[in-house]
Design a protein around this motif. Sequence first.
Motif, short mmCIF file in Angstrom:
data_model
loop_
_atom_site.label_atom_id
_atom_site.label_comp_id
_atom_site.label_asym_id
_atom_site.label_seq_id
_atom_site.Cartn_x
_atom_site.Cartn_y
_atom_site.Cartn_z
N TRP A 60 5.95 7.65 -13.93
CA TRP A 60 5.50 6.41 -13.30
C TRP A 60 4.38 5.74 -14.10
N VAL A 61 3.66 6.50 -14.92
CA VAL A 61 2.53 5.95 -15.67
C VAL A 61 2.98 4.83 -16.60
N HIS A 112 10.07 9.25 -5.23
CA HIS A 112 8.74 9.19 -4.61
C HIS A 112 8.23 10.58 -4.25
N PHE A 113 9.10 11.43 -3.77
CA PHE A 113 8.69 12.79 -3.44
C PHE A 113 8.14 13.50 -4.68
N LEU A 114 8.82 13.37 -5.82
CA LEU A 114 8.34 13.99 -7.06
C LEU A 114 7.00 13.40 -7.49
N GLN A 115 6.86 12.10 -7.34
CA GLN A 115 5.58 11.45 -7.66
C GLN A 115 4.46 12.02 -6.79
N LEU A 119 -4.28 1.51 -3.66
CA LEU A 119 -5.10 0.76 -4.62
C LEU A 119 -4.26 -0.23 -5.41
N PHE A 120 -3.08 0.20 -5.88
CA PHE A 120 -2.20 -0.71 -6.61
C PHE A 120 -1.79 -1.89 -5.72
N TYR A 121 -1.48 -1.60 -4.47
CA TYR A 121 -1.06 -2.66 -3.55
C TYR A 121 -2.20 -3.64 -3.29
N VAL A 122 -3.37 -3.11 -2.97
CA VAL A 122 -4.53 -3.97 -2.67
C VAL A 122 -4.90 -4.80 -3.91
N ALA A 123 -4.87 -4.21 -5.09
CA ALA A 123 -5.18 -4.96 -6.31
C ALA A 123 -4.22 -6.12 -6.50
N ILE A 155 3.97 -2.16 -7.60
CA ILE A 155 3.38 -0.81 -7.60
C ILE A 155 4.17 0.06 -8.59
N PRO A 156 3.50 0.71 -9.54
CA PRO A 156 4.21 1.52 -10.54
C PRO A 156 5.16 2.56 -9.94
#
Length: 111
Positions: free
Chosen positions: A105-106, A44-47, A62-66, A81-82
């Motif tokens: 992550w993409v 996560h830090f690298l992301q 946004l991913f979570y809300v979607a 979440i990606p």
Amino acid sequence: MLPVVLYTKRKIFKSYCGFSFFIFIWIYDPQKKDSSLIRHEKIHFLQQLELLFIFHWLLYGLFYVAARLAGHNHDKSYRSIPFEREAYAHEDNINYLNDRVAFSWVRYCVP
């Protein structure tokens, strides 16, 4: 830049054992033996670095809300979440942090 790992005496947000924000990683691990949890948070830090921190958190939200709007519960939304999908997929791989390609992550954006 390396993250600063801090150990806590309680779980984060009542249920999470790890949390990465900016250059800090908070870990609740009384045994201090779960290196997969630390790897997960370092992913996560690298992301966050790749997305200049703020854009990571905007996308994360946004991913979570979607997912919630699509009718998923909290756990399924969180796991979809990606950023989380990449971290969970590779948290046990001791070489992943060294071998990881930027923006990996993409590839987890498509279910």
